[in-house]
Every structure is written in C-alpha cells, then in structure tokens.
Design a protein around this motif. Structure first.
Motif, PDB file in Angstrom:
ATOM      1  N   ASP A 195      30.460  54.184  27.525  1.00  9.76           N
ATOM      2  CA  ASP A 195      31.802  53.779  27.866  1.00  9.76           C
ATOM      3  C   ASP A 195      31.745  53.725  29.435  1.00  9.76           C
ATOM      4  O   ASP A 195      31.338  54.649  30.064  1.00  9.76           O
ATOM      5  CB  ASP A 195      32.607  54.903  27.393  1.00  9.76           C
ATOM      6  CG  ASP A 195      32.906  54.870  25.981  1.00  9.76           C
ATOM      7  OD1 ASP A 195      32.624  54.009  25.256  1.00  9.76           O
ATOM      8  OD2 ASP A 195      33.298  55.867  25.265  1.00  9.76           O
ATOM      9  N   ILE A 196      32.437  52.609  29.729  1.00 10.25           N
ATOM     10  CA  ILE A 196      32.538  52.497  31.292  1.00 10.25           C
ATOM     11  C   ILE A 196      33.971  52.395  31.552  1.00 10.25           C
ATOM     12  O   ILE A 196      35.049  51.700  31.158  1.00 10.25           O
ATOM     13  CB  ILE A 196      31.996  51.127  31.567  1.00 10.25           C
ATOM     14  CG1 ILE A 196      30.635  50.704  31.100  1.00 10.25           C
ATOM     15  CG2 ILE A 196      32.175  50.656  33.015  1.00 10.25           C
ATOM     16  CD1 ILE A 196      29.726  49.246  31.109  1.00 10.25           C
ATOM     17  N   PRO A 197      34.551  53.428  32.698  1.00 11.50           N
ATOM     18  CA  PRO A 197      35.516  53.353  32.989  1.00 11.50           C
ATOM     19  C   PRO A 197      35.970  52.040  33.903  1.00 11.50           C
ATOM     20  O   PRO A 197      35.174  51.700  34.858  1.00 11.50           O
ATOM     21  CB  PRO A 197      35.875  54.576  33.778  1.00 11.50           C
ATOM     22  CG  PRO A 197      34.336  55.022  34.230  1.00 11.50           C
ATOM     23  CD  PRO A 197      33.555  54.386  33.084  1.00 11.50           C
ATOM     24  N   VAL A 198      37.241  51.377  33.782  1.00 11.95           N
ATOM     25  CA  VAL A 198      37.512  50.048  34.549  1.00 11.95           C
ATOM     26  C   VAL A 198      38.712  50.397  35.033  1.00 11.95           C
ATOM     27  O   VAL A 198      39.781  50.565  34.324  1.00 11.95           O
ATOM     28  CB  VAL A 198      37.387  48.972  33.710  1.00 11.95           C
ATOM     29  CG1 VAL A 198      37.501  47.416  34.601  1.00 11.95           C
ATOM     30  CG2 VAL A 198      35.970  48.724  33.183  1.00 11.95           C
ATOM     31  N   THR A 199      38.788  50.099  36.363  1.00 10.31           N
ATOM     32  CA  THR A 199      40.114  50.215  37.264  1.00 10.31           C
ATOM     33  C   THR A 199      40.525  48.726  37.484  1.00 10.31           C
ATOM     34  O   THR A 199      39.888  48.269  38.063  1.00 10.31           O
ATOM     35  CB  THR A 199      40.271  51.067  38.434  1.00 10.31           C
ATOM     36  OG1 THR A 199      39.891  52.272  37.839  1.00 10.31           O
ATOM     37  CG2 THR A 199      41.598  51.054  39.075  1.00 10.31           C
ATOM     38  N   VAL A 200      41.723  48.212  36.938  1.00  5.28           N
ATOM     39  CA  VAL A 200      42.225  47.146  37.554  1.00  5.28           C
ATOM     40  C   VAL A 200      43.268  47.381  38.416  1.00  5.28           C
ATOM     41  O   VAL A 200      44.370  47.801  38.088  1.00  5.28           O
ATOM     42  CB  VAL A 200      42.597  45.986  36.273  1.00  5.28           C
ATOM     43  CG1 VAL A 200      42.963  44.673  36.864  1.00  5.28           C
ATOM     44  CG2 VAL A 200      41.317  45.887  35.536  1.00  5.28           C
ATOM     45  N   ARG A 201      42.990  47.088  39.802  1.00  8.65           N
ATOM     46  CA  ARG A 201      44.209  46.952  40.750  1.00  8.65           C
ATOM     47  C   ARG A 201      44.997  45.779  40.792  1.00  8.65           C
ATOM     48  O   ARG A 201      44.682  44.821  40.412  1.00  8.65           O
ATOM     49  CB  ARG A 201      43.657  47.116  41.983  1.00  8.65           C
ATOM     50  CG  ARG A 201      42.823  48.451  42.552  1.00  8.65           C
ATOM     51  CD  ARG A 201      42.235  48.590  43.692  1.00  8.65           C
ATOM     52  NE  ARG A 201      41.252  47.419  43.917  1.00  8.65           N
ATOM     53  CZ  ARG A 201      41.330  46.499  44.725  1.00  8.65           C
ATOM     54  NH1 ARG A 201      42.488  46.268  45.316  1.00  8.65           N
ATOM     55  NH2 ARG A 201      40.375  46.012  44.891  1.00  8.65           N
ATOM     56  N   ARG A 202      46.196  46.039  40.966  1.00 12.81           N
ATOM     57  CA  ARG A 202      47.365  44.898  41.085  1.00 12.81           C
ATOM     58  C   ARG A 202      46.957  43.907  42.040  1.00 12.81           C
ATOM     59  O   ARG A 202      46.420  44.322  43.125  1.00 12.81           O
ATOM     60  CB  ARG A 202      48.595  45.434  41.378  1.00 12.81           C
ATOM     61  CG  ARG A 202      49.379  46.225  40.226  1.00 12.81           C
ATOM     62  CD  ARG A 202      50.890  46.498  40.629  1.00 12.81           C
ATOM     63  NE  ARG A 202      51.205  47.089  41.719  1.00 12.81           N
ATOM     64  CZ  ARG A 202      52.517  47.331  42.204  1.00 12.81           C
ATOM     65  NH1 ARG A 202      53.382  46.714  41.724  1.00 12.81           N
ATOM     66  NH2 ARG A 202      52.466  48.141  43.039  1.00 12.81           N
ATOM     67  N   TYR A 203      47.253  42.739  41.750  1.00  8.71           N
ATOM     68  CA  TYR A 203      47.002  41.704  42.863  1.00  8.71           C
ATOM     69  C   TYR A 203      47.811  41.688  43.916  1.00  8.71           C
ATOM     70  O   TYR A 203      48.911  41.649  43.772  1.00  8.71           O
ATOM     71  CB  TYR A 203      46.762  40.116  42.169  1.00  8.71           C
ATOM     72  CG  TYR A 203      46.280  39.142  43.116  1.00  8.71           C
ATOM     73  CD1 TYR A 203      45.037  38.604  42.946  1.00  8.71           C
ATOM     74  CD2 TYR A 203      47.372  38.536  43.939  1.00  8.71           C
ATOM     75  CE1 TYR A 203      44.814  37.491  43.765  1.00  8.71           C
ATOM     76  CE2 TYR A 203      46.745  37.269  44.586  1.00  8.71           C
ATOM     77  CZ  TYR A 203      45.380  37.006  44.441  1.00  8.71           C
ATOM     78  OH  TYR A 203      45.227  36.030  45.468  1.00  8.71           O
ATOM     79  N   VAL A 204      47.056  41.851  45.162  1.00  9.72           N
ATOM     80  CA  VAL A 204      48.069  41.891  46.241  1.00  9.72           C
ATOM     81  C   VAL A 204      48.384  40.573  46.952  1.00  9.72           C
ATOM     82  O   VAL A 204      47.398  39.639  46.897  1.00  9.72           O
ATOM     83  CB  VAL A 204      47.372  42.597  47.487  1.00  9.72           C
ATOM     84  CG1 VAL A 204      48.199  42.452  48.815  1.00  9.72           C
ATOM     85  CG2 VAL A 204      47.201  44.297  46.990  1.00  9.72           C
ATOM     86  N   THR A 205      49.716  40.141  46.963  1.00 11.91           N
ATOM     87  CA  THR A 205      49.996  38.771  47.436  1.00 11.91           C
ATOM     88  C   THR A 205      50.068  38.815  48.769  1.00 11.91           C
ATOM     89  O   THR A 205      51.167  39.194  49.505  1.00 11.91           O
ATOM     90  CB  THR A 205      51.245  38.228  46.650  1.00 11.91           C
ATOM     91  OG1 THR A 205      51.264  38.322  45.400  1.00 11.91           O
ATOM     92  CG2 THR A 205      51.581  36.804  46.971  1.00 11.91           C
ATOM     93  N   GLU A 206      48.997  38.359  49.361  1.00 12.03           N
ATOM     94  CA  GLU A 206      48.864  38.390  50.992  1.00 12.03           C
ATOM     95  C   GLU A 206      49.393  37.205  51.542  1.00 12.03           C
ATOM     96  O   GLU A 206      49.094  35.859  51.222  1.00 12.03           O
ATOM     97  CB  GLU A 206      47.376  38.514  51.315  1.00 12.03           C
ATOM     98  CG  GLU A 206      46.881  39.983  50.973  1.00 12.03           C
ATOM     99  CD  GLU A 206      45.370  40.044  51.364  1.00 12.03           C
ATOM    100  OE1 GLU A 206      45.437  40.795  52.650  1.00 12.03           O
ATOM    101  OE2 GLU A 206      44.301  39.642  50.909  1.00 12.03           O
ATOM    102  N   ILE A 207      50.305  37.114  52.568  1.00  9.90           N
ATOM    103  CA  ILE A 207      50.779  36.030  53.072  1.00  9.90           C
ATOM    104  C   ILE A 207      50.825  36.278  54.549  1.00  9.90           C
ATOM    105  O   ILE A 207      50.639  37.437  54.976  1.00  9.90           O
ATOM    106  CB  ILE A 207      52.587  35.754  52.502  1.00  9.90           C
ATOM    107  CG1 ILE A 207      53.146  36.884  53.127  1.00  9.90           C
ATOM    108  CG2 ILE A 207      52.609  35.564  51.301  1.00  9.90           C
ATOM    109  CD1 ILE A 207      54.881  36.751  52.767  1.00  9.90           C
ATOM    110  N   SER A 208      50.884  35.136  55.277  1.00  8.58           N
ATOM    111  CA  SER A 208      51.028  35.063  56.900  1.00  8.58           C
ATOM    112  C   SER A 208      52.051  34.608  57.380  1.00  8.58           C
ATOM    113  O   SER A 208      52.346  33.688  56.769  1.00  8.58           O
ATOM    114  CB  SER A 208      49.609  34.843  57.402  1.00  8.58           C
ATOM    115  OG  SER A 208      49.510  33.504  57.498  1.00  8.58           O
ATOM    116  N   CYS A 209      52.597  35.010  58.264  1.00 11.80           N
ATOM    117  CA  CYS A 209      53.143  34.139  59.322  1.00 11.80           C
ATOM    118  C   CYS A 209      53.343  34.512  60.764  1.00 11.80           C
ATOM    119  O   CYS A 209      52.821  35.564  61.177  1.00 11.80           O
ATOM    120  CB  CYS A 209      54.798  34.306  58.731  1.00 11.80           C
ATOM    121  SG  CYS A 209      55.496  35.917  58.634  1.00 11.80           S
ATOM    122  N   VAL A 210      54.072  34.065  61.761  1.00  7.09           N
ATOM    123  CA  VAL A 210      54.049  34.506  62.982  1.00  7.09           C
ATOM    124  C   VAL A 210      54.787  36.037  63.119  1.00  7.09           C
ATOM    125  O   VAL A 210      55.494  36.359  62.242  1.00  7.09           O
ATOM    126  CB  VAL A 210      55.022  33.610  63.882  1.00  7.09           C
ATOM    127  CG1 VAL A 210      54.541  32.173  63.862  1.00  7.09           C
ATOM    128  CG2 VAL A 210      56.563  33.553  63.522  1.00  7.09           C
TER     129      VAL A 210
END
Length: 355
Positions: A195-210
């Motif tokens: 048995d392998i424990p798997v952690t799926v993290r939430r996808y971080v929506t990375e955005i950039s701007c000034v």
C-alpha cells in the motif's frame, strides 16, 4: 515346521531308537527402515533421500527404495515438485519374496508452503492535481525473476476501478494506491501487495502581473498595462479584476479616480476542491491630470482703462478638461469676482489667472 531329533544306537538289536519332535516357527524377516516423520518445505524444493534421511535399521537386503505420494499430480515426489498443501508421502522397500520377507514402509507428513517473494515500490507519492498516475511514478519491481505474473494497481480510497487507475487523474486529497503482484500460478505462489500513501495537492493557479502602476487620471487600465499572464499551465476560466475603490469596482471598465488604490487580479476556479485560485495585488497610484493654459505675458494700462478678459487673453490648451477661468489680483484687495471690469489704481499689480 517340525524338527525330529532321533537317537540311533549303534547296537540297534539291544537298544531302542528314541526320537523327539520339536515345533519350529520361522517368522518373516521384517525389513526395518527409518526416515523423518514430517517435512515442512517451500514450494520449489525438490524432495531427496537426503532430505527424508532414509536408511536401513535392519541388515540391508537386495532391492530399491520406492517413493509415492497421495497427490495424483505427483505420484513420485522425488521426480516432480509437490504442489503447495498437505500431503502424505510413502517410503517403502518392497521385496519380491513376500513369503519370507515383510516389506518395509514409513509414512511422512509433508507440508508444502506457498513460495514467498518480495516486491518493492516507492514509499509514498506526492502529486499535483492534473498529473496522471503512471507505473513509472509507482516504480513497482519484482525482486524474484522465478515468479511469473503481473502487477495489478488499485486505489482503495476512491471508486476508481483497478483497470483505470494507471493514467487516472486522482482528485486532491489523500489516497492509498495498492500494488498487488498476481502470480500466474496462484496455487503455489503467494500474492504480495504493497500500500502506497499518495497525497494529491491542489493545483496552484499561478499568475503574474506588475507589482505597481503609476498612471495619470484618464488612463484606462488594461490587461496589457497590467501584463497579466499565466505562470502555470492555462486552465479554463477568465481573469477577474477589482479594486478597493467603491466608485470603481472594476477598474477595467471605469476610470480610477486620482489617489492611491489597490487593484486585485484574480483567476477564480469553479473547482475549489482541486484548484487554488490565483490572485495578485497591484498598488496603483493615479496622479491628477496635468494640462497647460496660456495668456499674455504682461499688461501695461493707463489708469482709467478697465481690465477685460480679452486683454488677458487666457486660453485653455487641452479641450478634454472642462472648467472655467478665475481671475484675481493678488496685489490688491479686489475680490476675484470683481477683477474683470475693474479699474486698477496706478502702480504695479499681479493678475492671477487660475483654471
């Protein structure tokens, strides 16, 4: 048998002949053999005479030991592997002369345990939502090449079928991936699982701007001005824009008033279970709009002449700015409202033209 013992005298004329009958019982020779009472072995172990420790207890006679078992599939356990399970093996020493010999025989209880082996894989997995689960990530390996079979994968914490686990995108959260090695010969080989424990993290929506903007009132804020872009892989959705100005909740639709503001660029997602919405803050300074006016450089009047707007000739050079001119004489006590049309006393004065 009867053995007759007779005494024959030399002088049979004068002496009698005496005899005695002796009953004699001759028992059959017992062929005594010894071996182990029981064996506990693992499937794949070939049974040998050394393992059984077969030997004569009586004097050795001509002949050969014979071996058999109660397993139909393996009548001679010294020539073929016994399958896993409990068996009774017979060690015998038959003799062709059964009149004078009793054949030797021993029973041996044999337990054949299923063959055990090991598999290995990664200890745990940490994924980001959107990543497919692959066999290379799990890295399951069979450590004994003698055992034929295949790996079977299942996710015991979700309703995903085993056939669809590989290549599946697991939802964010904690899961257990079960890796099972299914041997082709399941009768003689154990089934091993990890048995392998798997952690799926939430996808971080990375955005950039000034980080900040310094603009003049009248400048409409645009996505190009903000330089908004994705740093992570693009997902479905739309950017949203807001500000801390009550009068201008959406700064891309209405001009921000002069002053300091905080603008929020966000990328909301309907699926907040698997995605973390992206958000950035932009400090915006809106400076007041600057423009120019012009008038005559100086005036020279003779006492008695009225001061008029045509003499001052004030002009607004930017027709985008609505307003009016206000005139005042800062060197006298004349009110601004009465400067135009006034007769200034002889002397030097300063007329202020204000838009």
């Amino acid at each position: 048998h009867i053995i007759r013992v007779l005494y024959q005298p030399t002088d049979s004329d004068n002496y009698i002949t005496v005899e005695i009958d002796i009953p004699v019982t001759v028992r059959r020779y017992v062929t005594e053999i010894s071996c182990v009472d029981s064996l506990d072995i693992v499937y794949g172990t070939m049974i040998t005479t050394e393992l059984l420790e077969v030997q004569f207890l009586s004097a050795k006679i001509d002949g050969e030991f014979e071996y058999s078992s109660d397993c139909i599939a393996c009548p001679n356990p010294l020539e073929k592997l016994l399958p896993a399970g409990d068996h009774v093996l017979t060690v015998s020493f038959p003799t062709p002369d059964t009149v004078n010999y009793i054949p030797g025989e021993r029973k041996v209880n044999v337990t054949v345990r299923k063959y055990m082996y090991d598999i290995r894989s990664v200890d745990s997995l940490e994924l980001v939502y959107g990543a497919e689960l692959t066999t290379s990530l799990i890295d399951a390996q069979m450590l004994d090449d003698k055992v034929e079979g295949c790996f079977v994968y299942s996710c015991i914490s979700t309703l995903i079928e085993p056939s669809s686990v590989i290549g599946a995108i697991l939802p964010a959260g904690k899961h257990i991936i079960r890796v099972l090695y299914q041997p082709t010969d399941s009768d003689n080989y154990i089934t091993v699982e990890i048995d392998i424990p798997v952690t799926v993290r939430r996808y971080v929506t990375e955005i950039s701007c000034v980080d900040s903007l310094d603009i003049v009132y009248g400048t409409m804020i645009t996505t190009e001005l903000l330089e908004v872009q994705f740093l992570s892989a693009k997902i479905d959705g739309e950017f949203e824009y807001s500000s801390d100005c009550i009068a201008c909740p959406n700064p891309l639709e209405k001009l921000l008033p002069a002053g300091d503001h905080v603008l929020t660029v966000s990328f909301p997602t309907p699926d907040t279970v698997n995605y973390i919405p992206g958000e950035r803050k932009v400090n915006v300074t809106v400076r007041k709009y600057m423009y120019d006016i012009r008038s005559v450089d100086s005036l020279e009047l003779v006492y008695g002449a009225e001061l008029t707007t045509s003499l001052i000739d004030a002009q607004m050079l930017d027709d985008k700015v609505e307003g009016c001119f206000v005139y005042s004489c800062i060197s006298t006590l004349i009110e601004p409202s009465s400067v135009i049309g006034a007769i200034l006393p002889a002397g030097k004065h300063i007329i202020r033209v204000l838009y």
